[in-house]
Motif scaffolding. Structure first.
Motif, PDB file in Angstrom:
ATOM      1  N   CYS A  97      15.509  66.243  46.514  1.00 19.68           N
ATOM      2  CA  CYS A  97      15.089  67.340  47.404  1.00 19.68           C
ATOM      3  C   CYS A  97      16.196  68.360  47.631  1.00 19.68           C
ATOM      4  O   CYS A  97      15.916  69.467  48.096  1.00 19.68           O
ATOM      5  CB  CYS A  97      14.645  66.777  48.750  1.00 19.68           C
ATOM      6  N   SER A  98      17.436  68.009  47.326  1.00 17.65           N
ATOM      7  CA  SER A  98      18.559  68.894  47.668  1.00 17.65           C
ATOM      8  C   SER A  98      18.487  70.283  47.023  1.00 17.65           C
ATOM      9  O   SER A  98      18.923  71.246  47.660  1.00 17.65           O
ATOM     10  CB  SER A  98      19.897  68.223  47.354  1.00 17.65           C
ATOM     11  N   PRO A  99      17.945  70.476  45.818  1.00 17.05           N
ATOM     12  CA  PRO A  99      17.863  71.845  45.294  1.00 17.05           C
ATOM     13  C   PRO A  99      17.037  72.784  46.178  1.00 17.05           C
ATOM     14  O   PRO A  99      17.345  73.968  46.277  1.00 17.05           O
ATOM     15  CB  PRO A  99      17.217  71.673  43.915  1.00 17.05           C
ATOM     16  N   PHE A 100      16.010  72.258  46.833  1.00 13.54           N
ATOM     17  CA  PHE A 100      15.190  73.086  47.714  1.00 13.54           C
ATOM     18  C   PHE A 100      15.978  73.496  48.950  1.00 13.54           C
ATOM     19  O   PHE A 100      15.920  74.643  49.388  1.00 13.54           O
ATOM     20  CB  PHE A 100      13.903  72.356  48.089  1.00 13.54           C
ATOM     21  N   LEU A 101      16.740  72.550  49.507  1.00 16.80           N
ATOM     22  CA  LEU A 101      17.579  72.873  50.666  1.00 16.80           C
ATOM     23  C   LEU A 101      18.670  73.865  50.263  1.00 16.80           C
ATOM     24  O   LEU A 101      18.935  74.830  50.981  1.00 16.80           O
ATOM     25  CB  LEU A 101      18.199  71.610  51.262  1.00 16.80           C
ATOM     26  N   ILE A 105      19.484  77.545  51.916  1.00 12.69           N
ATOM     27  CA  ILE A 105      20.779  77.945  52.461  1.00 12.69           C
ATOM     28  C   ILE A 105      21.255  79.234  51.802  1.00 12.69           C
ATOM     29  O   ILE A 105      21.748  80.147  52.476  1.00 12.69           O
ATOM     30  CB  ILE A 105      21.817  76.812  52.317  1.00 12.69           C
ATOM     31  N   ARG A 106      21.092  79.335  50.483  1.00 10.98           N
ATOM     32  CA  ARG A 106      21.484  80.581  49.802  1.00 10.98           C
ATOM     33  C   ARG A 106      20.651  81.764  50.283  1.00 10.98           C
ATOM     34  O   ARG A 106      21.158  82.875  50.409  1.00 10.98           O
ATOM     35  CB  ARG A 106      21.371  80.421  48.286  1.00 10.98           C
ATOM     36  N   ALA A 107      19.382  81.540  50.582  1.00 10.05           N
ATOM     37  CA  ALA A 107      18.515  82.625  51.051  1.00 10.05           C
ATOM     38  C   ALA A 107      18.860  83.047  52.480  1.00 10.05           C
ATOM     39  O   ALA A 107      18.891  84.232  52.792  1.00 10.05           O
ATOM     40  CB  ALA A 107      17.049  82.197  50.973  1.00 10.05           C
ATOM     41  N   SER A 145      27.687  78.257  46.766  1.00 14.62           N
ATOM     42  CA  SER A 145      27.582  78.977  45.497  1.00 14.62           C
ATOM     43  C   SER A 145      26.435  78.408  44.666  1.00 14.62           C
ATOM     44  O   SER A 145      26.046  77.261  44.807  1.00 14.62           O
ATOM     45  CB  SER A 145      28.893  78.906  44.717  1.00 14.62           C
ATOM     46  N   SER A 146      25.906  79.221  43.803  1.00 12.97           N
ATOM     47  CA  SER A 146      24.816  78.826  42.930  1.00 12.97           C
ATOM     48  C   SER A 146      25.333  77.843  41.879  1.00 12.97           C
ATOM     49  O   SER A 146      26.477  77.945  41.450  1.00 12.97           O
ATOM     50  CB  SER A 146      24.251  80.074  42.243  1.00 12.97           C
ATOM     51  N   PRO A 147      24.495  76.898  41.448  1.00 15.14           N
ATOM     52  CA  PRO A 147      24.923  75.961  40.405  1.00 15.14           C
ATOM     53  C   PRO A 147      25.362  76.663  39.114  1.00 15.14           C
ATOM     54  O   PRO A 147      26.139  76.123  38.344  1.00 15.14           O
ATOM     55  CB  PRO A 147      23.691  75.100  40.147  1.00 15.14           C
ATOM     56  N   ARG A 148      24.885  77.882  38.891  1.00 17.91           N
ATOM     57  CA  ARG A 148      25.242  78.620  37.670  1.00 17.91           C
ATOM     58  C   ARG A 148      26.635  79.249  37.760  1.00 17.91           C
ATOM     59  O   ARG A 148      27.196  79.640  36.756  1.00 17.91           O
ATOM     60  CB  ARG A 148      24.208  79.716  37.404  1.00 17.91           C
ATOM     61  N   GLU A 149      27.154  79.381  38.971  1.00 11.42           N
ATOM     62  CA  GLU A 149      28.465  80.006  39.135  1.00 11.42           C
ATOM     63  C   GLU A 149      29.562  79.027  38.749  1.00 11.42           C
ATOM     64  O   GLU A 149      29.496  77.844  39.069  1.00 11.42           O
ATOM     65  CB  GLU A 149      28.651  80.459  40.582  1.00 11.42           C
ATOM     66  N   SER A 153      32.067  80.559  45.271  1.00 13.41           N
ATOM     67  CA  SER A 153      32.070  81.945  45.693  1.00 13.41           C
ATOM     68  C   SER A 153      31.818  82.099  47.192  1.00 13.41           C
ATOM     69  O   SER A 153      32.219  83.074  47.782  1.00 13.41           O
ATOM     70  CB  SER A 153      31.016  82.740  44.918  1.00 13.41           C
ATOM     71  N   ARG A 154      31.143  81.140  47.789  1.00 17.94           N
ATOM     72  CA  ARG A 154      30.839  81.251  49.206  1.00 17.94           C
ATOM     73  C   ARG A 154      30.902  79.878  49.846  1.00 17.94           C
ATOM     74  O   ARG A 154      30.154  78.988  49.499  1.00 17.94           O
ATOM     75  CB  ARG A 154      29.457  81.843  49.407  1.00 17.94           C
ATOM     76  N   VAL A 155      31.836  79.730  50.756  1.00 21.91           N
ATOM     77  CA  VAL A 155      32.010  78.471  51.460  1.00 21.91           C
ATOM     78  C   VAL A 155      31.605  78.697  52.916  1.00 21.91           C
ATOM     79  O   VAL A 155      32.035  79.660  53.542  1.00 21.91           O
ATOM     80  CB  VAL A 155      33.471  77.988  51.358  1.00 21.91           C
ATOM     81  N   VAL A 156      30.753  77.822  53.429  1.00 22.32           N
ATOM     82  CA  VAL A 156      30.239  77.953  54.789  1.00 22.32           C
ATOM     83  C   VAL A 156      30.807  76.815  55.634  1.00 22.32           C
ATOM     84  O   VAL A 156      30.722  75.651  55.233  1.00 22.32           O
ATOM     85  CB  VAL A 156      28.694  77.879  54.799  1.00 22.32           C
ATOM     86  N   PRO A 157      31.380  77.116  56.807  1.00 18.98           N
ATOM     87  CA  PRO A 157      31.837  76.046  57.693  1.00 18.98           C
ATOM     88  C   PRO A 157      30.673  75.121  58.049  1.00 18.98           C
ATOM     89  O   PRO A 157      29.547  75.571  58.279  1.00 18.98           O
ATOM     90  CB  PRO A 157      32.352  76.788  58.927  1.00 18.98           C
TER      91      PRO A 157
END
Length: 196
Positions: A97-101, A105-107, A145-149, A153-157
């Motif tokens: 299920c983690s890809p959906f979560l 989060i990216r959205a 960050s996206s799996p393709r990156e 690129s983006r780290v969230v606390p």
């Protein structure tokens, strides 16, 4: 069907077939704070909305104490379907299920994520062996960050705290202590959100 089309094994097919509703998430699509729980319960399965039962009512009270409206944050779960008999998520289910979560989060692009409970904390932090107590005291991050990156690129606390259902199971002094720990964690998340 959402789950059956994902090539899940028999155990997961039974889980998907036993649910009433898929529980994606709810709240402000531009929220600064995102709350992530473990899995839907019976009330959530019935309504299709996360955190609407007793645990959700407690989360709402915590948000009010912080001066936040439920509509100003985003709330989701790691699993989008209720596990049979309300059991803890299996690691394989969490991974499926983690890809959906991650897409949620990216959205949403929150400034801070609050993991409610150990299962959410482990998935979001990328750790496998931490206790909830050690996660609460650690400075954690979620790699958004996206799996393709190729690089981060983006780290969230990430702040990990007790799930409201855990606090509801406490009584007397233990309940007060657990509530105070959660409020301390949520105050820390709110402070980080305002700094970001």
């Amino acid at each position: 069907d959402f789950c059956l089309s994902r090539g899940l094994g028999d155990v997961y097919k039974r889980q998907c077939q036993s649910r009433t509703n898929i529980v994606y998430g709810v709240g402000d699509p531009e929220a600064r704070i995102m709350f992530v729980g473990e899995a839907p319960g019976a009330d959530e399965d019935r309504t299709g909305e996360p955190f609407v039962g007793r645990a959700g009512q407690l989360l709402d009270r915590w948000l009010q104490q912080l001066g936040l409206a439920r509509s100003s944050v985003y709330i989701a779960n790691v699993l989008k379907c209720r596990p049979p008999n309300n059991r803890d998520p299996h690691p394989a289910e969490t991974q499926r299920c983690s890809p959906f979560l991650r897409a949620q989060i990216r959205a949403i692009e929150p400034r801070v994520i609050v993991g409610l409970g150990r299962h959410a904390g482990l998935l979001l932090s990328g750790r496998e062996d931490m206790s909830l107590r050690s996660m609460r005291g650690a400075r954690l991050e979620y790699d958004a960050s996206s799996p393709r990156e190729q690089k981060r690129s983006r780290v969230v606390p990430l702040v990990v705290t007790y799930h409201p259902a855990y606090v509801l199971r406490q009584h007397g002094e233990a309940e007060g202590k657990a509530t105070q720990m959660v409020m301390d964690d949520l105050q820390r998340a709110l402070a980080w959100c305002q700094e970001a």
